[in-house]
Design a protein around this motif. Structure first.
Motif, PDB file in Angstrom:
ATOM      1  N   ASN A 105       0.903  -1.395   0.052  1.00 15.14           N
ATOM      2  CA  ASN A 105      -0.045   0.214  -0.118  1.00 15.14           C
ATOM      3  C   ASN A 105       0.855   1.202   0.074  1.00 15.14           C
ATOM      4  N   ARG A 106       2.108   1.050   0.286  1.00 15.75           N
ATOM      5  CA  ARG A 106       2.795   2.180   0.736  1.00 15.75           C
ATOM      6  C   ARG A 106       3.875   2.610  -0.330  1.00 15.75           C
ATOM      7  N   PHE A 107       4.308   1.373  -1.117  1.00 17.99           N
ATOM      8  CA  PHE A 107       5.448   1.501  -2.289  1.00 17.99           C
ATOM      9  C   PHE A 107       4.557   1.237  -3.631  1.00 17.99           C
ATOM     10  N   ASN A 108       5.291   1.443  -4.767  1.00 20.94           N
ATOM     11  CA  ASN A 108       5.085   1.075  -5.930  1.00 20.94           C
ATOM     12  C   ASN A 108       5.711  -0.246  -6.142  1.00 20.94           C
ATOM     13  N   THR A 109       5.046  -1.295  -6.498  1.00 19.92           N
ATOM     14  CA  THR A 109       5.789  -2.495  -6.682  1.00 19.92           C
ATOM     15  C   THR A 109       5.289  -3.077  -8.137  1.00 19.92           C
ATOM     16  N   THR A 110       4.908  -2.427  -8.875  1.00 15.03           N
ATOM     17  CA  THR A 110       4.594  -2.709 -10.387  1.00 15.03           C
ATOM     18  C   THR A 110       5.843  -2.657 -11.377  1.00 15.03           C
ATOM     19  N   VAL A 111       6.365  -3.763 -11.787  1.00 16.89           N
ATOM     20  CA  VAL A 111       7.343  -3.662 -12.940  1.00 16.89           C
ATOM     21  C   VAL A 111       6.986  -3.405 -14.283  1.00 16.89           C
ATOM     22  N   SER A 112       7.728  -2.939 -15.315  1.00 15.59           N
ATOM     23  CA  SER A 112       7.564  -2.623 -16.443  1.00 15.59           C
ATOM     24  C   SER A 112       6.933  -3.589 -17.170  1.00 15.59           C
ATOM     25  N   ASP A 113       7.118  -4.894 -17.193  1.00 12.99           N
ATOM     26  CA  ASP A 113       6.538  -5.950 -18.056  1.00 12.99           C
ATOM     27  C   ASP A 113       5.226  -6.484 -17.425  1.00 12.99           C
ATOM     28  N   GLU A 114       4.579  -5.885 -16.502  1.00 19.31           N
ATOM     29  CA  GLU A 114       3.542  -6.577 -15.861  1.00 19.31           C
ATOM     30  C   GLU A 114       2.547  -5.415 -15.637  1.00 19.31           C
ATOM     31  N   ASP A 115       1.193  -5.795 -15.689  1.00 22.03           N
ATOM     32  CA  ASP A 115       0.037  -4.995 -15.569  1.00 22.03           C
ATOM     33  C   ASP A 115      -0.374  -4.653 -14.194  1.00 22.03           C
ATOM     34  N   GLU A 116      -0.124  -5.611 -13.343  1.00 20.00           N
ATOM     35  CA  GLU A 116      -0.605  -5.408 -11.875  1.00 20.00           C
ATOM     36  C   GLU A 116       0.639  -5.405 -10.945  1.00 20.00           C
ATOM     37  N   PRO A 117       0.448  -4.678  -9.742  1.00 17.01           N
ATOM     38  CA  PRO A 117       1.427  -4.769  -8.960  1.00 17.01           C
ATOM     39  C   PRO A 117       1.913  -6.019  -8.297  1.00 17.01           C
TER      40      PRO A 117
END
Length: 222
Positions: free
Chosen positions: A132-144
């Motif tokens: 909830n407090r960090f961005n965990t989405t990587v470039s080749d994936e749609d969902e965190p």
């Protein structure tokens, strides 16, 4: 005053109430303590084999049964947590089907009619904190990313992922069934060190209120 984070992580033989806890581990600041139950098997050389694969100091003890494992865990908690400013943390540790550590421990402790050991111990789940407090989405994936390995890879250096002998956590069940206890313990240690890294990251960048600390003290004791 900042509480000292102690990570707890367990492995089990499956996900039903008929299954058993196979390992319980705690990551403390100076190392890792793992309790493994081998269902009566000797399992010689487990601690040495784990030490060869893990950089951190690890102490492993073998126990004949789940009950003996819980009795040893309770003794450790009583001594290690007594009069200490400890915050027990887990990754996805208290959402059934998603995270099962605390619910599974409650159920199995109740089956053995052993007193709950985590009295007067504050607890926080690292998963909602970092997702909830960090961005965990990587470039080749749609969902965190939300799983421990994925979030750790996205936010940390990844070295504890390389230590893990399993690609999927479900492999821990097969390892136990096949008496590959050293691999089981190394996986448990890798998960704890990943969780500890994420917990420390959150301490650096999140507020105390973000941790959503709760008490694990039961309503009645004994």
């Amino acid at each position: 005053m900042t509480l000292e984070q102690v990570v707890v992580d367990i492995e089990t033989s499956g996900f039903s109430v008929d299954d058993v806890v196979t390992t319980v581990g705690f990551a403390v600041p100076l190392g890792v303590r793992v309790f493994v139950q081998t269902n009566g098997q000797e399992a010689p050389g487990v601690e040495a084999a784990v030490g060869d694969r893990v950089e951190s100091h690890v102490k492993v003890t073998r126990h004949e049964s789940e009950r003996e494992l819980f009795e040893a865990v309770s003794g450790f908690v009583e001594v290690r947590f007594r009069d200490e400013d400890v915050l027990l943390v887990a990754y996805n540790g208290e959402r059934w089907k998603g995270g099962f550590d605390v619910p599974f421990l409650r159920t199995q402790y109740a089956h053995h009619d052993i007193d709950w050991p985590f009295t007067d111990v504050p607890y926080a789940d690292v998963m909602p904190l970092v997702t909830n407090r960090f961005n965990t989405t990587v470039s080749d994936e749609d969902e965190p990313r939300g799983d421990l390995a994925g979030v750790y890879e996205a936010l940390c250096d990844g070295r504890y992922g390389d230590m893990d002998p399993f690609a999927e956590s479900s492999e821990a069940v097969t390892a136990y069934e096949n008496e590959r206890f050293a691999e089981l313990v190394v996986h448990n240690v890798a998960d704890m060190l990943r969780t500890r890294s994420l917990g420390r990251l959150a301490e650096r960048y999140c507020s105390k209120s973000d941790f959503n600390v709760k008490s694990l003290t039961p309503t009645t004791e004994g």
